[in-house]
Motif scaffolding. Structure first.
Motif, PDB file in Angstrom:
ATOM      1  N   GLU A  93       0.794  -1.236   0.000  1.00 38.37           N
ATOM      2  CA  GLU A  93       0.000   0.000   0.000  1.00 38.37           C
ATOM      3  C   GLU A  93       0.823   1.282   0.000  1.00 38.37           C
ATOM      4  O   GLU A  93       0.285   2.359  -0.214  1.00 38.37           O
ATOM      5  N   ARG A  94       2.116   1.184   0.247  1.00 35.61           N
ATOM      6  CA  ARG A  94       2.940   2.384   0.338  1.00 35.61           C
ATOM      7  C   ARG A  94       3.214   2.919  -1.070  1.00 35.61           C
ATOM      8  O   ARG A  94       3.443   2.155  -1.987  1.00 35.61           O
ATOM      9  N   GLY A  95       3.194   4.221  -1.220  1.00 33.63           N
ATOM     10  CA  GLY A  95       3.387   4.850  -2.523  1.00 33.63           C
ATOM     11  C   GLY A  95       2.050   5.252  -3.118  1.00 33.63           C
ATOM     12  O   GLY A  95       0.988   4.824  -2.668  1.00 33.63           O
ATOM     13  N   THR A  96       2.099   6.067  -4.155  1.00 32.93           N
ATOM     14  CA  THR A  96       0.857   6.512  -4.797  1.00 32.93           C
ATOM     15  C   THR A  96       0.270   5.393  -5.642  1.00 32.93           C
ATOM     16  O   THR A  96       0.965   4.444  -6.013  1.00 32.93           O
ATOM     17  N   ASN A  97      -0.997   5.517  -5.976  1.00 31.54           N
ATOM     18  CA  ASN A  97      -1.647   4.524  -6.846  1.00 31.54           C
ATOM     19  C   ASN A  97      -0.926   4.407  -8.175  1.00 31.54           C
ATOM     20  O   ASN A  97      -0.704   3.307  -8.676  1.00 31.54           O
ATOM     21  N   GLU A  98      -0.552   5.542  -8.759  1.00 33.19           N
ATOM     22  CA  GLU A  98       0.110   5.554 -10.065  1.00 33.19           C
ATOM     23  C   GLU A  98       1.474   4.874  -9.983  1.00 33.19           C
ATOM     24  O   GLU A  98       1.840   4.079 -10.852  1.00 33.19           O
TER      25      GLU A  98
END
Length: 179
Positions: A112-117
């Motif tokens: 889940e870490r980081g942006t969706n993109e």
């Protein structure tokens, strides 16, 4: 004020077009925005040494493979193949070479870490790294598809390192050729 609005409009257009390129695998074996491909091979076109299974046999093989072939995992923010996952990839390669009507969809997943993109792109790199490794083992590119789910389909939803490790993976979905 005018130049600021221009940048906002350009950013919004870029974002819209970047998102429009995303292909989503549908459970029926179709990809949004694409026509399904059906390729029939004659006996002369089939590589020697490959087995062709009946529909019933293929159904049993697919079920067994989904249970036996485990996900491979990746280190944080990485997409290189780990040494301990090579035996799994060799097994996948031998199965794809053994059965002429077997194909695989390689799913790339992230924590889940980081942006969706960012996670979507990283999942794509992970799936592609697996595909490229299988190609080096002799698997035809036409027997593989890749898809990235980024962080959208976690196996574990806790917020700790052991859970995140489970989500940084490539998952194999075996399908019958032409389905």
């Amino acid at each position: 004020m005018g130049i600021k609005n221009l940048f906002i409009v350009i950013f919004c257009l870029f974002f819209i077009f970047a998102c429009a390129e995303r292909k989503i695998y549908m459970p029926e074996g179709k990809v949004e925005g694409e026509m399904p491909k059906k390729e029939e091979k004659t006996e002369a076109e089939k590589p020697t040494g490959q087995e062709e299974l009946s529909a019933t046999e293929m159904s049993e093989v697919l079920k067994k493979l989904q249970e036996e072939i485990k996900d491979i995992h990746f280190d944080f923010d990485r997409y290189d193949i780990r040494q301990e996952d090579i035996p799994t990839l060799k097994k996948v390669a031998s199965l794809l070479q053994k059965y002429s009507n077997l194909r695989v969809i390689i799913e790339g997943h992230c924590d889940e870490r980081g942006t969706n993109e960012y996670n979507f792109a990283l999942g794509q790199k992970r799936a592609n790294a697996v595909k490229q490794y299988l190609i080096t083992l002799g698997v035809l590119p036409s027997k593989m598809e890749i898809i990235s789910y980024g962080e959208e389909k976690p196996l574990c939803t806790e917020h700790n390192e052991s859970c995140w490790q489970k989500n940084r993976r490539a998952h194999f979905v075996f399908i019958e050729e032409g389905k």
